[in-house]
Design a protein around this motif. Sequence first.
Motif, PDB file in Angstrom:
ATOM      1  N   PRO A 561     -34.632  63.060  20.724  1.00 63.77           N
ATOM      2  CA  PRO A 561     -35.910  62.686  20.106  1.00 63.77           C
ATOM      3  C   PRO A 561     -37.084  63.254  20.883  1.00 63.77           C
ATOM      4  N   LEU A 562     -38.187  63.486  20.166  1.00 60.22           N
ATOM      5  CA  LEU A 562     -39.399  63.974  20.817  1.00 60.22           C
ATOM      6  C   LEU A 562     -39.927  62.947  21.801  1.00 60.22           C
ATOM      7  N   ASN A 563     -39.841  61.667  21.435  1.00 57.22           N
ATOM      8  CA  ASN A 563     -40.216  60.585  22.337  1.00 57.22           C
ATOM      9  C   ASN A 563     -39.537  59.311  21.861  1.00 57.22           C
ATOM     10  N   ALA A 564     -39.655  58.244  22.663  1.00 62.88           N
ATOM     11  CA  ALA A 564     -38.959  56.998  22.349  1.00 62.88           C
ATOM     12  C   ALA A 564     -39.472  56.363  21.067  1.00 62.88           C
ATOM     13  N   ASP A 565     -40.716  56.643  20.694  1.00 63.59           N
ATOM     14  CA  ASP A 565     -41.297  56.059  19.488  1.00 63.59           C
ATOM     15  C   ASP A 565     -40.871  56.780  18.217  1.00 63.59           C
ATOM     16  N   GLN A 566     -40.119  57.864  18.347  1.00 64.57           N
ATOM     17  CA  GLN A 566     -39.663  58.617  17.178  1.00 64.57           C
ATOM     18  C   GLN A 566     -38.194  58.977  17.355  1.00 64.57           C
ATOM     19  N   SER A 567     -37.375  57.976  17.658  1.00 63.57           N
ATOM     20  CA  SER A 567     -35.979  58.225  18.020  1.00 63.57           C
ATOM     21  C   SER A 567     -34.998  58.021  16.875  1.00 63.57           C
ATOM     22  N   VAL A 568     -35.461  57.543  15.710  1.00 59.30           N
ATOM     23  CA  VAL A 568     -34.590  57.397  14.542  1.00 59.30           C
ATOM     24  C   VAL A 568     -35.280  57.994  13.329  1.00 59.30           C
ATOM     25  N   MET A 569     -34.497  58.239  12.274  1.00 61.42           N
ATOM     26  CA  MET A 569     -35.059  58.701  11.013  1.00 61.42           C
ATOM     27  C   MET A 569     -35.477  57.480  10.189  1.00 61.42           C
ATOM     28  N   ARG A 570     -36.556  57.632   9.443  1.00 65.95           N
ATOM     29  CA  ARG A 570     -37.118  56.487   8.731  1.00 65.95           C
ATOM     30  C   ARG A 570     -36.198  55.998   7.620  1.00 65.95           C
ATOM     31  N   GLN A 571     -36.220  54.684   7.409  1.00 63.37           N
ATOM     32  CA  GLN A 571     -35.480  54.059   6.314  1.00 63.37           C
ATOM     33  C   GLN A 571     -36.415  53.580   5.201  1.00 63.37           C
ATOM     34  N   SER A 572     -37.705  53.672   5.469  1.00 65.40           N
ATOM     35  CA  SER A 572     -38.706  53.325   4.465  1.00 65.40           C
ATOM     36  C   SER A 572     -39.970  54.126   4.759  1.00 65.40           C
ATOM     37  N   ILE A 573     -40.706  54.455   3.705  1.00 67.74           N
ATOM     38  CA  ILE A 573     -41.950  55.213   3.872  1.00 67.74           C
ATOM     39  C   ILE A 573     -43.110  54.280   4.213  1.00 67.74           C
ATOM     40  N   ILE A 574     -42.986  52.998   3.913  1.00 68.69           N
ATOM     41  CA  ILE A 574     -44.098  52.053   4.062  1.00 68.69           C
ATOM     42  C   ILE A 574     -44.638  51.975   5.496  1.00 68.69           C
ATOM     43  N   PRO A 575     -43.797  51.911   6.554  1.00 65.33           N
ATOM     44  CA  PRO A 575     -44.367  51.840   7.909  1.00 65.33           C
ATOM     45  C   PRO A 575     -45.314  52.992   8.235  1.00 65.33           C
ATOM     46  N   GLY A 576     -44.965  54.204   7.830  1.00 67.73           N
ATOM     47  CA  GLY A 576     -45.850  55.341   8.072  1.00 67.73           C
ATOM     48  C   GLY A 576     -47.163  55.206   7.323  1.00 67.73           C
ATOM     49  N   LEU A 577     -47.109  54.728   6.081  1.00 68.81           N
ATOM     50  CA  LEU A 577     -48.339  54.531   5.315  1.00 68.81           C
ATOM     51  C   LEU A 577     -49.187  53.414   5.915  1.00 68.81           C
ATOM     52  N   LEU A 578     -48.541  52.372   6.434  1.00 65.64           N
ATOM     53  CA  LEU A 578     -49.297  51.288   7.072  1.00 65.64           C
ATOM     54  C   LEU A 578     -50.030  51.777   8.309  1.00 65.64           C
ATOM     55  N   ARG A 579     -49.381  52.680   9.064  1.00 61.62           N
ATOM     56  CA  ARG A 579     -50.072  53.246  10.228  1.00 61.62           C
ATOM     57  C   ARG A 579     -51.296  54.047   9.784  1.00 61.62           C
ATOM     58  N   SER A 580     -51.181  54.745   8.670  1.00 64.16           N
ATOM     59  CA  SER A 580     -52.326  55.488   8.148  1.00 64.16           C
ATOM     60  C   SER A 580     -53.442  54.550   7.728  1.00 64.16           C
ATOM     61  N   VAL A 581     -53.079  53.410   7.107  1.00 67.66           N
ATOM     62  CA  VAL A 581     -54.075  52.412   6.729  1.00 67.66           C
ATOM     63  C   VAL A 581     -54.788  51.890   7.978  1.00 67.66           C
ATOM     64  N   ALA A 582     -54.003  51.538   9.018  1.00 72.00           N
ATOM     65  CA  ALA A 582     -54.593  51.021  10.247  1.00 72.00           C
ATOM     66  C   ALA A 582     -55.505  52.055  10.901  1.00 72.00           C
ATOM     67  N   TYR A 583     -55.084  53.328  10.868  1.00 75.69           N
ATOM     68  CA  TYR A 583     -55.894  54.405  11.458  1.00 75.69           C
ATOM     69  C   TYR A 583     -57.240  54.505  10.750  1.00 75.69           C
ATOM     70  N   ASN A 584     -57.223  54.453   9.424  1.00 72.27           N
ATOM     71  CA  ASN A 584     -58.465  54.544   8.653  1.00 72.27           C
ATOM     72  C   ASN A 584     -59.345  53.316   8.871  1.00 72.27           C
ATOM     73  N   GLN A 585     -58.739  52.133   8.820  1.00 68.16           N
ATOM     74  CA  GLN A 585     -59.518  50.910   8.971  1.00 68.16           C
ATOM     75  C   GLN A 585     -60.161  50.815  10.351  1.00 68.16           C
ATOM     76  N   SER A 586     -59.464  51.277  11.382  1.00 65.10           N
ATOM     77  CA  SER A 586     -60.024  51.209  12.737  1.00 65.10           C
ATOM     78  C   SER A 586     -61.207  52.144  12.912  1.00 65.10           C
ATOM     79  N   ARG A 587     -61.361  53.079  11.976  1.00 63.16           N
ATOM     80  CA  ARG A 587     -62.465  54.029  12.058  1.00 63.16           C
ATOM     81  C   ARG A 587     -63.488  53.796  10.955  1.00 63.16           C
ATOM     82  N   GLY A 588     -63.481  52.578  10.401  1.00 62.78           N
ATOM     83  CA  GLY A 588     -64.515  52.188   9.463  1.00 62.78           C
ATOM     84  C   GLY A 588     -64.255  52.512   8.016  1.00 62.78           C
ATOM     85  N   VAL A 589     -63.095  53.098   7.691  1.00 61.56           N
ATOM     86  CA  VAL A 589     -62.764  53.391   6.299  1.00 61.56           C
ATOM     87  C   VAL A 589     -61.961  52.202   5.769  1.00 61.56           C
TER      88      VAL A 589
END
Length: 824
Positions: A561-589
């Motif tokens: 793996p590239l790092n410990a936070d990316q050591s498995v293949m995803r089983q759902s797309i939702i966690p990645g989309l939630l991170r995108s939501v959090a990224y946008n919300q933390s920057r005022g979007v």
Amino acid sequence: MKVSLKWLSEYVDVPADTKAFCDRLDLTGTGVEGVEKTGAALDGVVIGHVETCEPHPDSDHMHVVTVDVGAGEPVQIVCGAPNIAADIKVPVATVGAVLPGDFKIKKSKLRGIASCGMCCSKRELGMGADHEGIWVLPEDAPVGMPIADYAKLSDTVLDLEITPNRPDCLSIVGFAREVGAMCQRDWTNPLAEMAAKLAPAADGAPVDEAVSVTIDDPTRCPRYTARVIRGCKVGPSPDWMVERLAAIGQRSINNVVDVTNYILFLFGQPLHAFDLDKLAGEDGRARVVIRAAEDGERLTTLDGEERVLTSDMTVIATPEQGAVALAGVMGGLDTEVTDDTVNILLEAATFEAGRTSRTSRNLGLISESSLRYERGVDDHGIEARSAAAAALIVEVAGGTVSAATGNDAAIVDAWPLVSEPRALRFRMPRFCAMMGADIPRDFVEDALARLGCEVADAASDADALSVVAPTFRPDLEREIDLYEEVLRLWGMDRIPATLPGGPGRVGTRTRAEHVMDAINRTLRASGLNETMTYSFAEPGDLERLRMPAEGLGEPVELINPLNADQSVMRQSIIPGLLRSVAYNQSRGVKNVQLYETGVVFYAHEGKKQPKEKRKVAGVLAGAMREAGWNDAPAAFDFFDGKGVVESLARELALPKLRFKALSADEAPHLQPGRAAVVLSGDAELGWVGELHPLAVDAYQAEAPVVAFELDVDALVKAARPARDYVDVPTFPAVSMDVAFVVDEAVTCEKLMQCMSSAGGKLLEDARLFDVYRDEERVGAGKKSMAFALTYRAADRTLTSEEVDKAHERLVKKVCAATGAEVRG
């Protein structure tokens, strides 16, 4: 890898047009990530001759000097350095120059006297720590020459992206060979000349009496060589070597270590210098063993970190000390070369590529040596590269190289696994047919020869060539690899564009592609923006999302793996989309509507390859639009997500679409009462609902967030390519309302199913328009659900008797099936 064009030009004629050269490199497969002009920071600093030097009339330590800078009239400068004097040559920063530290030289007055420049010390130029006075240059320094040119600091350094299959280009000499082939220019290899300078001592203990080498597993270490150099004086490196290493971003350490780095970058051969006296046993002999590390064995590497090793790693060891170096990655701290080192053991070897890569990544220890070993170091020619390094160490640090008993090479050489060059066939007619161009045979022979191949006419075929690929090119395994080499040197831009042959073929898009177009088009029309997130995931993503893993299978774990936070293949797309939501919300979007189509992965029992499923998922957070001065839009809720899915179903013409409520136990990642499974008939398509606040909070996003995730293959299977035509009604409809009082547990879906079944062909539509609760009028634990019903016949006008009869039958069956009562 960084390449100094000044250094490179010593071995091959580098094209003068740097931009065109870089463009050509890109076209031949070597990416240029950056071009740096060294010495540019000293623009405007030139060599000046001090013609006069007089005391400042209003200062007891400053002087007024006139300096010839080679630009016509001398300039007047006020200088406070104690060693300023007439008739010396000094660096002069002229007006407009910007010195290190963003110090701009301007015309000014110092105590009433005009000063048009500055005489500089080494520290002011960023070239040393000396600040005791002006840097006084030799008498032969040419007046007016830029100081960067005089100090040989002017250079162009290319930052190159060398692909993993080209270990030969991870060196100046290897890259010179590549440039020679690319530009059809001759190049020189300094290896033989440098190795010939080695002069082993005639007297003293032979190297094979001072060192023994044992390789436990030839697969781990195909070749290991050792030389002994005695009587060295460790100290600073000569300026020319410091400048060479500095140009490619390497810090000078000492003369011995700098030589190992110099040879590494020049020839691509990693070396390591041990303090021989620290390796030797009680009898004065160093017994070097290349073996597997023991599980739990510890080694403190040169960076000062103690490493815990595993049996998958290879170490250099001695019986007395245990592990003293991590093979192919980094040496040990206990045997490093220091200022007190006198005798040196010089290692030159090759180690297993895959094992070196795993070791460096598992330990988070990536070095210049490991980058080369993991791509493959040629085991042929190691003795010459070691000889060149030993001769250079003697040149810069003194000492003598120990000879060997009966061995002119003065080396201990263990070579149990010898690589063999590959013999390949190059068929000219096949090559030209595949490339779609008539490339001359002379060019093919010349290109392959310049790349280091041995080229001759094939004995049995006049249209073929016999080619022996060099061992430093492990990527040349098949005939097609030779085709690729010739093509990239010829230039793909020179190949005429032609349409592929194939009479009778008609190109068309598949049904799945048409469905995907409709999915993308509909989701974009619904206000969602397409995005793309990583297919790699954290092991605890589903647990953090509260999504049950039952039925999904085990996650697919990555070997490297590239790092410990990316050591498995995803089983759902939702966690990645939630991170995108959090990224946008933390920057005022705050208003975020995203969707993604991609693959999810599950371990497939008994199979090497994982099971893959294509999914389409979306998230909606915030509101559909920004708040206005006179109203605030409602936040997204379950029905907004359901509406998106319904729009998708309408565009795909999914038959019998329905939503079945999910309980908290079935979908703990969703809000109870705001979650549903999406069905088309009996086929399950996916789910839609509001994410549970704890799941949203786990990804540092702000609730509410509505989400859906659907199976693309199921959508493709259920989608109908064409809708049935329904004529415009010609007979009138009859509308009737009915309100059922039912228990709270009875869902709208249950009532709708009962009405649809009971209404038969005459019931055209049923729509819920009101839900009413009142303990006194309706009853505790009860609710009233009012529906607007539409009756119509396609072939006649319905009579009131027909409608009453059908309506009475519907009410009776619904009440019997659900325990409902008709509210008056």
